[in-house]
Design an enzyme around this catalytic site. Structure first.
Site, PDB file in Angstrom:
ATOM      1  N   GLU A 141       1.385  -1.217   0.224  1.00 52.67           N
ATOM      2  CA  GLU A 141      -0.212  -0.059  -0.060  1.00 52.67           C
ATOM      3  C   GLU A 141       0.767   1.571   0.295  1.00 52.67           C
ATOM      4  O   GLU A 141       1.705   1.043   0.881  1.00 52.67           O
ATOM      5  CB  GLU A 141      -0.439   0.049   1.024  1.00 52.67           C
ATOM      6  CG  GLU A 141      -2.218   1.255   1.327  1.00 52.67           C
ATOM      7  CD  GLU A 141      -2.987   0.977   2.177  1.00 52.67           C
ATOM      8  OE1 GLU A 141      -4.014   1.779   2.017  1.00 52.67           O
ATOM      9  OE2 GLU A 141      -2.836   0.013   3.375  1.00 52.67           O
ATOM     10  N   ALA A 277       1.826  -0.498  11.496  1.00 51.99           N
ATOM     11  CA  ALA A 277       1.384  -1.591  10.651  1.00 51.99           C
ATOM     12  C   ALA A 277       0.385  -2.049   9.182  1.00 51.99           C
ATOM     13  O   ALA A 277       0.347  -0.392   8.861  1.00 51.99           O
ATOM     14  CB  ALA A 277       0.556  -1.749  11.394  1.00 51.99           C
ATOM     15  N   MET A 278       0.505  -2.961   8.789  1.00 53.40           N
ATOM     16  CA  MET A 278      -0.318  -2.646   7.764  1.00 53.40           C
ATOM     17  C   MET A 278      -0.650  -3.874   7.493  1.00 53.40           C
ATOM     18  O   MET A 278      -0.541  -5.238   7.806  1.00 53.40           O
ATOM     19  CB  MET A 278       1.008  -2.786   6.499  1.00 53.40           C
ATOM     20  CG  MET A 278       0.390  -3.519   4.807  1.00 53.40           C
ATOM     21  SD  MET A 278      -0.727  -1.926   4.640  1.00 53.40           S
ATOM     22  CE  MET A 278      -2.202  -2.433   3.009  1.00 53.40           C
ATOM     23  N   GLU A 279      -1.878  -4.045   7.232  1.00 48.49           N
ATOM     24  CA  GLU A 279      -3.915  -5.115   7.204  1.00 48.49           C
ATOM     25  C   GLU A 279      -3.860  -5.717   5.620  1.00 48.49           C
ATOM     26  O   GLU A 279      -4.947  -6.168   5.702  1.00 48.49           O
ATOM     27  CB  GLU A 279      -4.698  -3.874   6.948  1.00 48.49           C
ATOM     28  CG  GLU A 279      -5.311  -3.524   6.024  1.00 48.49           C
ATOM     29  CD  GLU A 279      -4.757  -2.187   5.557  1.00 48.49           C
ATOM     30  OE1 GLU A 279      -3.910  -1.332   6.337  1.00 48.49           O
ATOM     31  OE2 GLU A 279      -5.817  -1.225   4.968  1.00 48.49           O
ATOM     32  N   HIS A 312      -7.698  -2.445  14.976  1.00 45.75           N
ATOM     33  CA  HIS A 312      -7.251  -0.733  13.760  1.00 45.75           C
ATOM     34  C   HIS A 312      -7.175  -1.992  12.336  1.00 45.75           C
ATOM     35  O   HIS A 312      -8.011  -2.182  11.614  1.00 45.75           O
ATOM     36  CB  HIS A 312      -6.479  -0.164  13.577  1.00 45.75           C
ATOM     37  CG  HIS A 312      -6.528   1.322  12.518  1.00 45.75           C
ATOM     38  ND1 HIS A 312      -6.462   2.118  12.476  1.00 45.75           N
ATOM     39  CD2 HIS A 312      -5.940   0.691  11.150  1.00 45.75           C
ATOM     40  CE1 HIS A 312      -6.618   2.359  11.613  1.00 45.75           C
ATOM     41  NE2 HIS A 312      -5.598   1.783  10.198  1.00 45.75           N
ATOM     42  N   GLU A 313      -6.030  -2.773  12.489  1.00 42.21           N
ATOM     43  CA  GLU A 313      -5.760  -3.433  11.488  1.00 42.21           C
ATOM     44  C   GLU A 313      -6.455  -4.750  11.605  1.00 42.21           C
ATOM     45  O   GLU A 313      -6.795  -5.307  10.088  1.00 42.21           O
ATOM     46  CB  GLU A 313      -4.308  -4.503  11.110  1.00 42.21           C
ATOM     47  CG  GLU A 313      -3.227  -3.192  11.275  1.00 42.21           C
ATOM     48  CD  GLU A 313      -3.428  -1.861  10.647  1.00 42.21           C
ATOM     49  OE1 GLU A 313      -3.894  -2.606   9.126  1.00 42.21           O
ATOM     50  OE2 GLU A 313      -2.433  -1.223  10.588  1.00 42.21           O
TER      51      GLU A 313
END
Ligand code: BES
Ligand code: ZN
Length: 870
Positions: A141, A277-279, A312-313
């Site tokens: 992303e 962080a990345m989902e 959140h993720e």
């Protein structure tokens, strides 16, 4: 932003004559030479006959050899590939026209396992044998999938993915991707790992990791296998996050009434990582400090943040992954919503955190701070070229987005909101949406004009300030008048801004209403008069619990009725009064002396949420006053306010079974006293530090940051004791804490050493920025940090490229100046040396500096006189 318009890069969306259905991707990485080769077989749908296929690529080379499109046994060969480096597209021209129908595009490519923290990149770690090694990680992303494989890299062009790794036969690495492993076997002296086919998804959510990790495993109640991958030997540090993840997945399933569609969820701590962080669907990647908990070294606030970030993720797995924004203009749908949901979820999982009370200082006020600037932007903002996308991952998309959703949530009520959410997610599963689609589901569920209300918040920049005054009052009733206008720091509104109107869900309580609303209406006109059934001597407080994203300006009579009774209001209403006044002072509508007087009223205050806003304002004022004759008197004022009640109340040591927020209050108060140079507190910090390094008694993690800062600020000749601790620790949170304190040294020679240290091999590029930022926050170091940025500009660009971290760095080294001369200097510098993708950030910094200078100019004399009179 006109001045930067000419810098915009050309951009166009991909044609939709050919779209992908499935990507079958094989990646063969070489983690010694840092290159990889890839092979894609993309099942495509040719929707219109064409001789060319245009897709995205970046920094990879597509091989012409064997490049074909096959319709069953019929093959059409490639003629040529044209690369457009600026637009990041490759146009494949074929020897014949491709007829309408399903076909397979077969292509091979080569790329680099880079060190830019983006795309397919390498991350360094110490292996079990103590030797340094690299793992391969992805961060796609917003638009970096194209640097790992040629693809239709737009969120709306969804397809399924079959991923395969080819590793050396003797590889002991763990291979991870979005899906579970289908097979792991040796074929022709290679180790081949194949993963199951993914659901239909966007390219930016694809992920893979290859490296050595340990893990812990559990199953959520809804049957999903959850693993947390950690550095070797540190699996226990993943336990907290694992438990949060299991509960959060169950919570969202229950809340949305939609199951998580994959059979596993991996969370992995990556040693080098661009953001927090990345989902990625089924494989969420984290910075170590955003995932790992070590009981001795993790502070309460950090542990709470880990719960927040995991929540959140995981919210994104529904909101973002299952239903995705159609284009980056609607990014806020992803980020604003996940930010709202993280609070809803953590409130359910950890009610003792009182997380909604913390929302105000951590999210809501951050949003309004940025949104008060002329250089803010509407939540929905047109973006084109990839270089414009990273910059909108900002407090408007996240914090304002979450704040307006919170307002809507309260307006609709939980049941209705939930019903609307389920409708939205069900209706658009595996598809893409615009902001309007969310509103129409919520509108259907609620029968309220959601679209009309919310578009005033998402399509306009800024927020309103409501002026309220009493027109007349009698024994039993009161006639009040409300007026709304755009909040402006400069008082200068453009004609368009003068006309802007918001649909404001407006609430109020009064003294005798016992928490019941005396106003509950939609205020969507310029002016409104309301008759309230309250007595002339009763106070009225608008915007209960600071639910609405607007400011309130009372007439002096109404304000004077509330203030004496402020301590009897609920905490968030106390906060709202305080922060509204601060905002009005910033906008020059009220004097800073009024603000100081109001702060003094909080002498007996003990609530964390109120103190966090008091401390926030104290920090901002202290920053503004630095180097002036009012700084010392202001610090004295601050110390005496804190020492009067709250510090003796909270003390140095945790009390058994104290409320959770008191633990956070202790950290906050001690930090504030360190910043305000309280001699006793500094003395105690120095002593605790000595005991800590002597191995006598460890400093509790909750006050370590403040202690290190105190030590650094007193370091005279050397900071060796701090550096020694840094080198001894192998826990990233602790290392960061120490490194970030180094910026507060006062000796210019030591500041120079700190800046050099930030660029050394001892500091990862992901952490460098925080060290430079701490130097820029130090009035003595500010100019040096700016110079350091200018001197190393090209190097920073080569490390970070033009992305989120570069924006953060530019912000850090610019926003803290407070003089007009600096504003002018920055303006000139960036005109001549534009940093692509950081244009708006620069404008925001310059505007902030000008505001700060004007604030000081307006209030300095009065403040001096006031402090002299104390
Ligand atoms: N999708 C983002 C990660 C991201 C940010 C990717 C910027 C590309 C550019 C992720 O969901 C996220 O929001 N991460 C936050 C943490 C969150 C708790 C606010 C982050 O990384 O700071
Ligand atoms: Zn997010």
């Amino acid at each position: 932003m006109c001045s930067t318009e000419p810098n915009k890069k050309p951009f166009e969306r991909l044609p939709n004559s050919v779209v992908p259905i499935n990507y079958d991707i094989t990646i063969k990485p070489d983690l010694v030479k840092f290159v990889f080769s890839g092979h894609e077989k993309i099942t495509i749908q040719v929707k219109e006959a064409t001789q060319t296929i245009k897709l995205n690529y970046r920094e990879i080379v597509i091989s012409l050899q064997d490049l074909v499109v096959s319709y069953g046994s019929k093959k059409i060969g490639i003629d040529k590939v044209d690369y457009d480096v600026e637009k990041e597209t490759a146009t494949l021209s074929f020897k014949e026209c491709l007829p309408v129908g399903e076909a397979v595009l077969d292509l091979k490519f080569d790329g680099i396992v880079n060190d830019r923290l983006k795309g397919f990149y390498r991350s360094k770690y110490t292996g079990p044998d103590g030797k340094l090694r690299n793992c391969g990680v992805t961060q796609f992303e917003a638009t970096e999938a194209r640097s790992a494989f040629p693809c239709w890299d737009e969120p709306a062009i969804k397809a399924s993915f079959d991923i395969t790794f080819v590793l050396p036969a003797d590889s002991k690495d763990i291979g991870l991707s979005n899906m579970s492993v289908l097979s792991d076997s040796i074929v022709d002296s290679n180790r081949i790992i194949k993963f199951n086919r993914s659901p239909i998804m966007s390219t930016y959510l694809v992920a893979f990791v290859i490296g050595e990790f340990d893990y812990l495993e559990t199953k959520s109640e809804c049957g999903v296998k959850i693993r947390v991958y950690t550095p070797i030997g540190k699996s226990e540090q993943g336990r907290f996050a694992m438990e949060v993840a299991a509960k959060a997945l169950d919570y969202y399933k229950e809340y949305f009434q939609i199951a998580y569609p994959l059979d596993k969820m991996d969370l992995i701590a990556v040693p080098d990582f661009e953001c927090g962080a990345m989902e990625n669907w089924g494989l969420v990647t984290y910075r170590e400090t955003c995932l790992l908990v070590d009981p001795k070294n993790t502070s309460t606030a950090r542990k709470q943040y880990i719960a927040i970030i995991v929540a959140h993720e995981l919210a994104h797995q529904w909101f973002g992954n299952l239903v995705t924004m159609e284009w980056w203009t609607h990014l806020w749908l992803n980020e604003g919503f996940a930010t709202f949901m993280e609070y809803l979820c953590v409130d359910k999982l950890f009610p003792n955190f009182e997380i909604w009370n913390q929302f105000i200082s951590d999210v809501y006020l951050e949003a309004m701070e940025l949104d008060g600037l002329d250089n803010s932007h509407p939540i929905e903002i047109a973006v084109g070229h990839p270089s414009e996308v990273d910059e909108i991952f900002d407090d408007i998309s996240y914090a304002k987005g979450a704040s307006v959703i919170r307002m809507l949530y309260n307006y609709l009520g939980d049941d209705t909101f939930r019903k609307g959410m389920n409708m939205y997610l069900t209706r658009h599963s595996y598809k893409n949406t615009l902001t309007e689609d969310l509103w129409s589901s919520l509108e259907e569920a609620s029968s309220k004009p959601v679209q009309a209300i919310m578009s005033t918040w998402t399509k306009q920049k800024g927020f309103p300030v409501i002026s309220v005054s009493t027109i007349s009052s009698s024994e039993s009733s009161r006639l009040i008048k409300l007026t709304q206008e755009k909040y402006s720091l400069t008082g200068k509104l453009t004609n368009e801004e003068k006309n802007s109107l918001w649909s404001i869900p407006l609430t109020a309580v009064s003294k005798m209403s016992n928490g019941k609303l005396v106003i509950d209406t939609l205020f969507d006109t310029r002016e409104k008069e309301l008759t309230l059934n309250i007595k002339s001597n009763e106070w009225v407080k608008l915007n209960t619990s600071a639910i609405g994203t607007y400011r309130v300006r009372y007439d002096s009579e109404m304000l004077n009725q509330i203030l004496p009774e402020i301590s009897s209001l609920p905490p968030l209403d106390r906060v709202a009064l305080l922060s509204d006044l601060y905002a009005l002072v910033q906008a020059g509508k009220q004097s800073a002396v009024d603000l100081i007087k109001l702060m003094a009223v909080f002498k007996g205050e003990r609530h964390y949420s109120v103190w966090s806003v008091l401390s926030l304002i104290m920090g901002k004022l202290n920053h503004l006053f630095s180097g002036t004759e009012i700084q010392e008197p202001f610090k004295r004022f601050g110390r005496s306010l804190i020492n009067a009640e709250v510090f003796p109340f909270i003390g140095w040591t945790p009390k058994p079974d104290e409320p959770y927020l008191n633990t956070l209050l202790r950290t906050l108060i001690i930090h504030r006293l360190v910043v305000f140079d309280d001699p006793d507190v500094i003395q105690n910090c120095l002593k605790m530090f000595q005991d800590h390094v002597d191995g006598k008694e460890a400093i509790p993690a909750d006050i370590r940051s403040s202690t290190y800062r105190a030590v650094a600020s007193r370091a005279d000749q050397s900071m060796d004791s701090l550096l020694k601790l840094y080198r001894q620790s192998d826990f990233t949170e602790e290392k960061n804490r120490i490194a970030d304190s180094l910026g507060y040294v006062k000796n210019p020679e030591l500041i120079k050493q700190t800046l050099q240290f930030s660029m050394s091999d001892e500091v990862r590029s992901q952490d460098l920025i925080f060290v430079v930022r701490s130097v820029a926050l130090n009035p003595i170091g500010r100019e040096m940090a700016w110079q350091f940025f200018k001197d190393n500009r090209e190097k920073f660009i080569s490390i970070y490229g033009h992305g989120a971290l570069m924006c953060r760095l530019v912000k850090s080294v610019t926003e803290n100046f407070i003089s007009l001369e600096h504003a002018n200097e920055l303006e000139k510098y960036f005109l001549e040396n534009n940093i692509l993708g950081a244009e708006r950030t620069v404008q925001q910094s310059i505007e902030t500096i000008r505001q700060n200078a004007a604030f000081l100019e307006r209030n300095r004399v009065q403040l001096k006189a006031y402090f002299d009179s104390l």
